[in-house]
Design a protein around this motif. Sequence first.
Motif, mmCIF file in Angstrom:
data_model
loop_
_atom_site.group_PDB
_atom_site.id
_atom_site.type_symbol
_atom_site.label_atom_id
_atom_site.label_comp_id
_atom_site.label_asym_id
_atom_site.label_seq_id
_atom_site.Cartn_x
_atom_site.Cartn_y
_atom_site.Cartn_z
ATOM 1 N N GLY A 10 0.731 -1.234 0.000
ATOM 2 C CA GLY A 10 0.000 0.000 0.000
ATOM 3 C C GLY A 10 0.774 1.307 0.000
ATOM 4 N N HIS A 11 2.066 1.266 0.131
ATOM 5 C CA HIS A 11 2.764 2.540 0.093
ATOM 6 C C HIS A 11 4.177 2.383 -0.448
ATOM 7 N N THR A 12 4.704 3.505 -0.778
ATOM 8 C CA THR A 12 6.052 3.555 -1.294
ATOM 9 C C THR A 12 6.947 4.063 -0.175
ATOM 10 N N SER A 13 8.105 3.425 0.000
ATOM 11 C CA SER A 13 8.982 3.853 1.085
ATOM 12 C C SER A 13 9.462 5.274 0.806
ATOM 13 N N GLU A 14 9.782 5.987 1.874
ATOM 14 C CA GLU A 14 10.149 7.402 1.724
ATOM 15 C C GLU A 14 11.320 7.575 0.770
ATOM 16 N N GLY A 15 12.258 6.638 0.873
ATOM 17 C CA GLY A 15 13.450 6.770 0.040
ATOM 18 C C GLY A 15 13.144 6.783 -1.443
ATOM 19 N N THR A 16 12.082 6.124 -1.816
ATOM 20 C CA THR A 16 11.835 5.904 -3.235
ATOM 21 C C THR A 16 11.599 7.195 -4.003
ATOM 22 N N LEU A 17 10.683 7.990 -3.519
ATOM 23 C CA LEU A 17 10.374 9.215 -4.255
ATOM 24 C C LEU A 17 11.551 10.170 -4.274
ATOM 25 N N GLU A 18 12.199 10.283 -3.108
ATOM 26 C CA GLU A 18 13.394 11.135 -3.057
ATOM 27 C C GLU A 18 14.410 10.716 -4.099
ATOM 28 N N ARG A 19 14.640 9.427 -4.130
ATOM 29 C CA ARG A 19 15.641 8.899 -5.041
ATOM 30 C C ARG A 19 15.264 9.201 -6.479
ATOM 31 N N LEU A 20 13.995 9.035 -6.789
ATOM 32 C CA LEU A 20 13.553 9.284 -8.155
ATOM 33 C C LEU A 20 13.703 10.759 -8.503
ATOM 34 N N GLU A 21 13.342 11.627 -7.542
ATOM 35 C CA GLU A 21 13.451 13.055 -7.834
ATOM 36 C C GLU A 21 14.902 13.458 -8.030
ATOM 37 N N ALA A 22 15.772 12.892 -7.191
ATOM 38 C CA ALA A 22 17.197 13.202 -7.323
ATOM 39 C C ALA A 22 17.702 12.765 -8.688
ATOM 40 N N LEU A 23 17.328 11.558 -9.067
ATOM 41 C CA LEU A 23 17.793 11.035 -10.350
ATOM 42 C C LEU A 23 17.316 11.918 -11.500
ATOM 43 N N CYS A 24 16.101 12.363 -11.413
ATOM 44 C CA CYS A 24 15.552 13.206 -12.473
ATOM 45 C C CYS A 24 16.324 14.514 -12.574
ATOM 46 N N ARG A 25 16.567 15.139 -11.439
ATOM 47 C CA ARG A 25 17.349 16.381 -11.454
ATOM 48 C C ARG A 25 18.686 16.137 -12.132
ATOM 49 N N GLU A 26 19.325 15.068 -11.678
ATOM 50 C CA GLU A 26 20.670 14.750 -12.142
ATOM 51 C C GLU A 26 20.741 14.548 -13.654
ATOM 52 N N ARG A 27 19.708 13.916 -14.186
ATOM 53 C CA ARG A 27 19.800 13.513 -15.574
ATOM 54 C C ARG A 27 18.832 14.244 -16.489
#
Lengths: 159, 159
Positions: A10-27
Amino acid sequence: MRRAVKARAGHTSEGTLERLEALCRERGQRLTRQRRAVLRKLAAERRALSAYELLARLRPEDGRSTPAGVYRALEFLMEAGVVHRLESTRSFILCEHPDAPHGGQLLICRVCGQVVEAEDEPVAAATGRLGERLGFSLDPRVLELTGVCARCRARSAAH
Amino acid sequence: MRRAVKARAGHTSEGTLERLEALCRERGQRLTRQRRAVLRKLAAERRALSAYELLARLRPEDGRSTPAGVYRALEFLMEAGVVHRLESTRSFILCEHPDAPHGGQLLICRVCGQVVEAEDEPVAAATGRLGERLGFSLDPRVLELTGVCARCRARSAAH
DNA sequence: CGCCGATTGATACAATGTATCATGTTACGA
DNA sequence: TCGTAACATGATACATTGTATCAATCGGCG
């Protein structure tokens, strides 16, 4: 009323969204609606889903989803390290430890389909040494182990 | 003139045919021409072959081979424990240790496709303990590890 | 021979994954 | 604000991998 079930449901761990946002910024990439939708569907399951099962769950919300689109979203999420592909069942599952750098292990119950994720040091060390011994530099890929989980074993023992 | 290459190329280990014959006696099955042919094609390779690659190699000798036939022969050979399926590449390879009872490990070079088979005790022990810790009784399945073999690493280092 | 189970052949199809190209969408700078 | 370039999606078609079904065949044995 159901008892709470451990991590995945039922949920996504906190790390997941952060990680995705970081990756998007980076690339210079984007965390789009479609990618979020795939992530959400995976987060709603304790078992792995095939690409076409995902597609079937997405279609009601967005009738224009296609196989290619699903695979592209999955590829993005796998590169980001927040989704694993289970080769043995050709299916995909949310990563529970998106921040762990090294490859872990996935224990898959072949009866109920439940997947438990582990980060076991002894296993990592032993495989690493085996690779060295044979001259391989091993990818930090996730190891898949199939078997029967405690619950299913108990159930089958009780007939 | 080529140097001899280790185990796999060009022949089937002695244990393999014995094992197949024993299994056939035991179960009233037969080691047919088609099954031998598939075995022979796999024995001629150091890398894993997909079912359709096998089919392409069989057709010149027997124009009536079909996908179903190949898969059936492979299923027979896998049940006998003399062929492994590599889930990660959807392909099949001859087993080098048909007599080892427990599941071993396959190290797959993702550059040249070479596969090396191992029976590493520490790895088996570590995965076994992990399974216990998480309540799983793990199948003695073969573990697939991907990476880059020594030769390919050397070659890429030299540009 | 004639039976019986194992195996194969033939055909069709299901499931999984990709290639291609036109079209949208978004961030960003002029 | 507008244009534009990079990123992303939609649509279509197709490639690859794997199965289901049923009739025909093979091989040993009474």
